[in-house]
Design a protein around this motif. Structure first.
Motif, PDB file in Angstrom:
ATOM      1  N   ASP A   1     -19.652  54.021  20.818  1.00 26.24           N
ATOM      2  CA  ASP A   1     -17.803  53.608  21.503  1.00 26.24           C
ATOM      3  C   ASP A   1     -16.844  54.133  21.396  1.00 26.24           C
ATOM      4  N   VAL A   2     -16.123  54.770  21.044  1.00 28.85           N
ATOM      5  CA  VAL A   2     -14.774  55.337  20.236  1.00 28.85           C
ATOM      6  C   VAL A   2     -13.388  54.336  21.167  1.00 28.85           C
ATOM      7  N   ALA A   3     -12.585  53.670  20.411  1.00 32.10           N
ATOM      8  CA  ALA A   3     -11.374  52.912  20.970  1.00 32.10           C
ATOM      9  C   ALA A   3     -10.220  53.782  19.852  1.00 32.10           C
ATOM     10  N   VAL A   4      -9.031  53.695  20.320  1.00 31.87           N
ATOM     11  CA  VAL A   4      -7.718  54.073  20.036  1.00 31.87           C
ATOM     12  C   VAL A   4      -7.146  53.148  18.650  1.00 31.87           C
ATOM     13  N   ASP A   5      -7.606  52.177  18.833  1.00 33.22           N
ATOM     14  CA  ASP A   5      -7.040  50.820  18.286  1.00 33.22           C
ATOM     15  C   ASP A   5      -7.960  50.200  18.538  1.00 33.22           C
ATOM     16  N   GLU A   6      -7.030  48.667  18.009  1.00 33.22           N
ATOM     17  CA  GLU A   6      -8.630  47.767  17.667  1.00 33.22           C
ATOM     18  C   GLU A   6      -8.014  46.939  19.522  1.00 33.22           C
ATOM     19  N   ARG A   7      -5.922  46.946  19.855  1.00 39.65           N
ATOM     20  CA  ARG A   7      -6.028  46.334  21.039  1.00 39.65           C
ATOM     21  C   ARG A   7      -7.599  46.843  22.356  1.00 39.65           C
ATOM     22  N   ALA A   8      -7.863  48.301  21.881  1.00 40.70           N
ATOM     23  CA  ALA A   8      -8.233  49.312  22.686  1.00 40.70           C
ATOM     24  C   ALA A   8     -10.455  48.360  22.353  1.00 40.70           C
ATOM     25  N   LEU A   9     -10.848  48.066  21.052  1.00 44.99           N
ATOM     26  CA  LEU A   9     -11.878  47.694  20.486  1.00 44.99           C
ATOM     27  C   LEU A   9     -12.487  46.067  20.955  1.00 44.99           C
ATOM     28  N   LEU A  10     -10.783  45.691  21.383  1.00 44.32           N
ATOM     29  CA  LEU A  10     -11.607  44.381  21.967  1.00 44.32           C
ATOM     30  C   LEU A  10     -11.567  44.295  23.569  1.00 44.32           C
ATOM     31  N   ARG A  11     -10.264  45.154  24.285  1.00 49.10           N
ATOM     32  CA  ARG A  11     -10.591  45.570  25.722  1.00 49.10           C
ATOM     33  C   ARG A  11     -12.429  46.013  25.813  1.00 49.10           C
ATOM     34  N   LYS A  12     -13.064  46.803  24.945  1.00 48.95           N
ATOM     35  CA  LYS A  12     -14.440  47.575  25.538  1.00 48.95           C
ATOM     36  C   LYS A  12     -15.069  46.029  24.927  1.00 48.95           C
ATOM     37  N   LEU A  13     -14.723  45.427  23.372  1.00 48.73           N
ATOM     38  CA  LEU A  13     -15.687  44.979  23.695  1.00 48.73           C
ATOM     39  C   LEU A  13     -16.169  43.244  24.655  1.00 48.73           C
ATOM     40  N   GLU A  14     -15.221  43.191  25.550  1.00 47.69           N
ATOM     41  CA  GLU A  14     -14.893  42.405  26.514  1.00 47.69           C
ATOM     42  C   GLU A  14     -15.473  42.890  27.691  1.00 47.69           C
ATOM     43  N   THR A  15     -15.540  44.352  27.925  1.00 50.06           N
ATOM     44  CA  THR A  15     -16.172  45.104  29.208  1.00 50.06           C
ATOM     45  C   THR A  15     -17.858  44.794  28.651  1.00 50.06           C
ATOM     46  N   LEU A  16     -18.215  45.075  27.541  1.00 48.12           N
ATOM     47  CA  LEU A  16     -19.614  44.879  27.082  1.00 48.12           C
ATOM     48  C   LEU A  16     -20.186  43.404  27.649  1.00 48.12           C
ATOM     49  N   VAL A  17     -18.853  42.619  27.418  1.00 52.71           N
ATOM     50  CA  VAL A  17     -19.705  41.432  27.011  1.00 52.71           C
ATOM     51  C   VAL A  17     -19.673  40.406  28.895  1.00 52.71           C
ATOM     52  N   LEU A  18     -19.095  41.219  29.733  1.00 52.51           N
ATOM     53  CA  LEU A  18     -19.011  40.856  30.970  1.00 52.51           C
ATOM     54  C   LEU A  18     -19.835  42.428  32.014  1.00 52.51           C
ATOM     55  N   GLU A  19     -20.995  43.402  31.304  1.00 50.11           N
ATOM     56  CA  GLU A  19     -21.290  44.078  32.160  1.00 50.11           C
ATOM     57  C   GLU A  19     -22.962  43.286  31.405  1.00 50.11           C
ATOM     58  N   ARG A  20     -23.463  43.336  29.873  1.00 52.55           N
ATOM     59  CA  ARG A  20     -24.958  42.057  29.706  1.00 52.55           C
ATOM     60  C   ARG A  20     -24.666  41.735  30.368  1.00 52.55           C
ATOM     61  N   ASP A  21     -23.182  40.069  30.764  1.00 56.28           N
ATOM     62  CA  ASP A  21     -23.834  38.732  30.849  1.00 56.28           C
ATOM     63  C   ASP A  21     -24.412  38.787  30.219  1.00 56.28           C
ATOM     64  N   PRO A  22     -24.675  37.959  28.703  1.00 55.75           N
ATOM     65  CA  PRO A  22     -25.857  37.167  28.479  1.00 55.75           C
ATOM     66  C   PRO A  22     -25.671  35.945  28.656  1.00 55.75           C
ATOM     67  N   ASP A  23     -27.089  35.025  28.320  1.00 55.99           N
ATOM     68  CA  ASP A  23     -26.548  33.961  28.691  1.00 55.99           C
ATOM     69  C   ASP A  23     -26.364  33.437  26.887  1.00 55.99           C
ATOM     70  N   ALA A  24     -27.048  33.527  25.923  1.00 54.07           N
ATOM     71  CA  ALA A  24     -26.181  32.993  24.748  1.00 54.07           C
ATOM     72  C   ALA A  24     -25.332  34.612  23.891  1.00 54.07           C
ATOM     73  N   LEU A  25     -23.790  34.692  23.052  1.00 54.63           N
ATOM     74  CA  LEU A  25     -23.221  34.672  22.593  1.00 54.63           C
ATOM     75  C   LEU A  25     -23.941  35.352  21.237  1.00 54.63           C
ATOM     76  N   LEU A  26     -24.252  35.785  20.197  1.00 58.00           N
ATOM     77  CA  LEU A  26     -24.864  35.381  18.843  1.00 58.00           C
ATOM     78  C   LEU A  26     -23.566  36.115  17.786  1.00 58.00           C
ATOM     79  N   GLY A  27     -23.157  35.287  17.071  1.00 59.98           N
ATOM     80  CA  GLY A  27     -22.466  36.122  15.715  1.00 59.98           C
ATOM     81  C   GLY A  27     -20.731  36.157  15.674  1.00 59.98           C
ATOM     82  N   TRP A  28     -19.860  36.863  15.485  1.00 56.07           N
ATOM     83  CA  TRP A  28     -18.717  37.070  15.783  1.00 56.07           C
ATOM     84  C   TRP A  28     -18.264  36.399  13.954  1.00 56.07           C
TER      85      TRP A  28
END
Length: 137
Positions: A110-137
């Motif tokens: 997925d391509v984002a136009v800037d850092e803010r758009a990237l963070l929004r796409k990551l937020e959407t990813l986490v909400l859609e996947r709804d993981p029990d455990a989030l690793l990394g960062w």
């Protein structure tokens, strides 16, 4: 027997008193487990005096340029069941190149136009996947 446990959501104490929802019942294979999302976020680095790289990014100056993720629906699952992808900050002119790279690497890109758009796409990813455990960062 674990496979006879119904697949339910249970609330556990979490931040803000909301509770954390976890999948406690068996997955498609009947084994009890948790879903996981592994996320690695990469920022640009600048050059210092004399052209040497500063190996420690500074959030005030160095934006996030790429996030790579891998999701596993069940911790005992096979790697073949994983979904993987990347979110990259790039110009619209470079988007086709990044997506072609993703297809060759078997990644959802997925391509984002800037850092803010990237963070929004990551937020959407986490909400859609709804993981029990989030690793990394």
């Amino acid at each position: 027997e674990l496979s006879s446990v119904p697949r339910t959501k249970a609330s556990t104490p979490g931040s803000g008193g909301r509770g954390v929802r976890m999948n406690l019942g068996p997955g498609d294979d009947g084994a009890v487990g948790v879903s996981m999302l592994c996320l690695e976020v990469l920022a640009a680095v600048r050059t210092g005096a004399g052209g040497s790289f500063l190996l420690q990014s500074d959030p005030a100056h160095d934006p996030i340029g790429l996030a790579i993720w891998r999701a596993r629906p069940h911790h005992l699952g096979e790697a073949a069941d994983d979904a993987a992808g990347a979110v990259v900050v790039a110009s619209l002119d470079d988007a086709a190149c990044w997506r072609a790279w993703g297809r060759s690497a078997l990644l959802e890109v997925d391509v984002a136009v800037d850092e803010r758009a990237l963070l929004r796409k990551l937020e959407t990813l986490v909400l859609e996947r709804d993981p029990d455990a989030l690793l990394g960062w």
